[in-house]
Design a protein around this motif. Structure first.
Motif, mmCIF file in Angstrom:
data_model
loop_
_atom_site.group_PDB
_atom_site.id
_atom_site.type_symbol
_atom_site.label_atom_id
_atom_site.label_comp_id
_atom_site.label_asym_id
_atom_site.label_seq_id
_atom_site.Cartn_x
_atom_site.Cartn_y
_atom_site.Cartn_z
ATOM 1 N N THR A 1 41.380 31.913 56.409
ATOM 2 C CA THR A 1 41.026 30.910 57.410
ATOM 3 C C THR A 1 42.279 30.238 57.940
ATOM 4 O O THR A 1 43.076 29.707 57.167
ATOM 5 C CB THR A 1 40.108 29.828 56.779
ATOM 6 N N GLU A 2 42.443 30.250 59.268
ATOM 7 C CA GLU A 2 43.583 29.565 59.876
ATOM 8 C C GLU A 2 43.326 28.064 59.852
ATOM 9 O O GLU A 2 42.223 27.605 60.138
ATOM 10 C CB GLU A 2 43.781 30.054 61.310
ATOM 11 N N ILE A 3 44.377 27.306 59.487
ATOM 12 C CA ILE A 3 44.262 25.853 59.395
ATOM 13 C C ILE A 3 45.494 25.193 60.000
ATOM 14 O O ILE A 3 46.515 25.851 60.228
ATOM 15 C CB ILE A 3 44.103 25.382 57.931
ATOM 16 N N ALA A 4 45.388 23.890 60.255
ATOM 17 C CA ALA A 4 46.548 23.067 60.612
ATOM 18 C C ALA A 4 46.821 22.182 59.405
ATOM 19 O O ALA A 4 45.922 21.506 58.909
ATOM 20 C CB ALA A 4 46.234 22.226 61.848
ATOM 21 N N SER A 5 48.032 22.210 58.904
ATOM 22 C CA SER A 5 48.380 21.464 57.693
ATOM 23 C C SER A 5 49.319 20.304 58.000
ATOM 24 O O SER A 5 50.194 20.408 58.865
ATOM 25 C CB SER A 5 49.081 22.378 56.691
ATOM 26 N N VAL A 6 49.138 19.221 57.262
ATOM 27 C CA VAL A 6 50.063 18.099 57.240
ATOM 28 C C VAL A 6 50.343 17.846 55.771
ATOM 29 O O VAL A 6 49.418 17.674 54.974
ATOM 30 C CB VAL A 6 49.460 16.841 57.899
ATOM 31 N N TYR A 7 51.616 17.860 55.381
ATOM 32 C CA TYR A 7 51.950 17.726 53.970
ATOM 33 C C TYR A 7 53.356 17.134 53.818
ATOM 34 O O TYR A 7 54.162 17.158 54.737
ATOM 35 C CB TYR A 7 51.876 19.083 53.258
ATOM 36 N N ARG A 8 53.598 16.569 52.640
ATOM 37 C CA ARG A 8 54.914 16.039 52.319
ATOM 38 C C ARG A 8 55.633 17.083 51.472
ATOM 39 O O ARG A 8 55.091 17.590 50.492
ATOM 40 C CB ARG A 8 54.789 14.736 51.543
ATOM 41 N N TRP A 9 56.863 17.408 51.851
ATOM 42 C CA TRP A 9 57.672 18.349 51.079
ATOM 43 C C TRP A 9 59.110 17.897 51.133
ATOM 44 O O TRP A 9 59.660 17.682 52.218
ATOM 45 C CB TRP A 9 57.526 19.769 51.623
ATOM 46 N N GLN A 10 59.718 17.743 49.977
ATOM 47 C CA GLN A 10 61.110 17.334 49.826
ATOM 48 C C GLN A 10 61.420 16.069 50.620
ATOM 49 O O GLN A 10 62.417 15.980 51.327
ATOM 50 C CB GLN A 10 62.044 18.489 50.185
ATOM 51 N N GLY A 11 60.501 15.096 50.518
ATOM 52 C CA GLY A 11 60.717 13.783 51.104
ATOM 53 C C GLY A 11 60.390 13.637 52.576
ATOM 54 O O GLY A 11 60.518 12.550 53.131
ATOM 55 N N ALA A 12 59.965 14.718 53.229
ATOM 56 C CA ALA A 12 59.652 14.645 54.655
ATOM 57 C C ALA A 12 58.215 15.094 54.903
ATOM 58 O O ALA A 12 57.674 15.904 54.158
ATOM 59 C CB ALA A 12 60.615 15.528 55.451
ATOM 60 N N VAL A 13 57.621 14.560 55.954
ATOM 61 C CA VAL A 13 56.285 14.968 56.347
ATOM 62 C C VAL A 13 56.406 16.136 57.323
ATOM 63 O O VAL A 13 57.176 16.075 58.289
ATOM 64 C CB VAL A 13 55.502 13.799 56.990
ATOM 65 N N HIS A 14 55.676 17.199 57.043
ATOM 66 C CA HIS A 14 55.687 18.405 57.872
ATOM 67 C C HIS A 14 54.281 18.662 58.389
ATOM 68 O O HIS A 14 53.298 18.274 57.766
ATOM 69 C CB HIS A 14 56.124 19.624 57.045
ATOM 70 N N GLN A 15 54.192 19.352 59.504
ATOM 71 C CA GLN A 15 52.901 19.837 59.968
ATOM 72 C C GLN A 15 53.076 21.152 60.686
ATOM 73 O O GLN A 15 54.138 21.433 61.235
ATOM 74 C CB GLN A 15 52.159 18.826 60.828
ATOM 75 N N GLY A 16 52.024 21.960 60.613
ATOM 76 C CA GLY A 16 52.083 23.254 61.272
ATOM 77 C C GLY A 16 50.937 24.138 60.836
ATOM 78 O O GLY A 16 50.146 23.774 59.959
ATOM 79 N N PRO A 17 50.852 25.297 61.444
ATOM 80 C CA PRO A 17 49.763 26.219 61.106
ATOM 81 C C PRO A 17 50.019 26.917 59.769
ATOM 82 O O PRO A 17 51.168 27.181 59.402
ATOM 83 C CB PRO A 17 49.789 27.230 62.248
ATOM 84 N N GLU A 18 48.948 27.146 59.042
ATOM 85 C CA GLU A 18 48.991 27.921 57.807
ATOM 86 C C GLU A 18 47.669 28.673 57.703
ATOM 87 O O GLU A 18 46.791 28.528 58.547
ATOM 88 C CB GLU A 18 49.167 27.021 56.568
ATOM 89 N N ILE A 19 47.529 29.455 56.655
ATOM 90 C CA ILE A 19 46.292 30.182 56.386
ATOM 91 C C ILE A 19 45.886 29.889 54.954
ATOM 92 O O ILE A 19 46.728 29.928 54.044
ATOM 93 C CB ILE A 19 46.468 31.693 56.606
ATOM 94 N N VAL A 20 44.610 29.579 54.773
ATOM 95 C CA VAL A 20 44.083 29.389 53.426
ATOM 96 C C VAL A 20 43.334 30.652 53.031
ATOM 97 O O VAL A 20 42.456 31.127 53.757
ATOM 98 C CB VAL A 20 43.117 28.185 53.353
ATOM 99 N N LEU A 21 43.711 31.196 51.888
ATOM 100 C CA LEU A 21 42.978 32.301 51.288
ATOM 101 C C LEU A 21 42.007 31.703 50.282
ATOM 102 O O LEU A 21 42.408 30.859 49.471
ATOM 103 C CB LEU A 21 43.924 33.255 50.564
ATOM 104 N N THR A 22 40.765 32.125 50.328
ATOM 105 C CA THR A 22 39.782 31.705 49.333
ATOM 106 C C THR A 22 39.321 32.966 48.622
ATOM 107 O O THR A 22 38.619 33.800 49.200
ATOM 108 C CB THR A 22 38.588 30.982 49.983
ATOM 109 N N ALA A 23 39.768 33.113 47.384
ATOM 110 C CA ALA A 23 39.466 34.303 46.592
ATOM 111 C C ALA A 23 38.285 34.022 45.675
ATOM 112 O O ALA A 23 38.231 32.981 45.016
ATOM 113 C CB ALA A 23 40.682 34.708 45.767
#
Length: 127
Positions: A58-80
């Motif tokens: 499933t294609e998603i739009a993600s917002v997350y904190r990584w290494q002290g910065a907030v990032h956003q962008g497209p990702e894909i979630v696999l559900t197994a």
């Protein structure tokens, strides 16, 4: 002789039975990946190696904190769709194939499903 745990009231034999049942319990495993290429490689490997009965992408739009910065962008979630006892092998495969330093990997226990569907998952994951 069967020993009884005075704290829980369980016997050794009952504990072994519960442990065995736990590994055969259906679970969903969610894995977030950066793109379709990685998604396809991991999903295919999971199904081919019988670590998952099926994988949804499933294609998603993600917002997350990584290494002290907030990032956003497209990702894909696999559900197994898998079994609890296969989680360690799924993690090992994801660690091998995933490009992230810290692959997002979650095991979600299924509270209830039909016995027929649980059987299908088990049949297709060497359960």
């Amino acid at each position: 002789m069967v020993k009884k745990d005075t704290a829980t009231g369980d016997t050794e034999a009952e504990g072994a039975k519960t442990e065995g049942a736990e590994k055969d319990r259906p679970v969903l495993i969610q894995i977030t990946v950066p793109d379709q290429t990685v998604a396809g490689a991991i999903a295919t490997a999971l199904v081919e190696r019988r670590l998952a009965a099926a994988v949804h992408m499933t294609e998603i739009a993600s917002v997350y904190r990584w290494q002290g910065a907030v990032h956003q962008g497209p990702e894909i979630v696999l559900t197994a769709k898998s079994l609890a006892g296969r989680f360690a092998a799924v993690k090992a495969l994801v660690d091998e194939l995933h490009p992230y330093d810290l692959p997002p990997l979650l095991r979600v226990d299924i509270a209830q499903t039909s016995p027929e569907y649980a059987h299908w998952i088990a049949e297709n994951t060497d359960g």
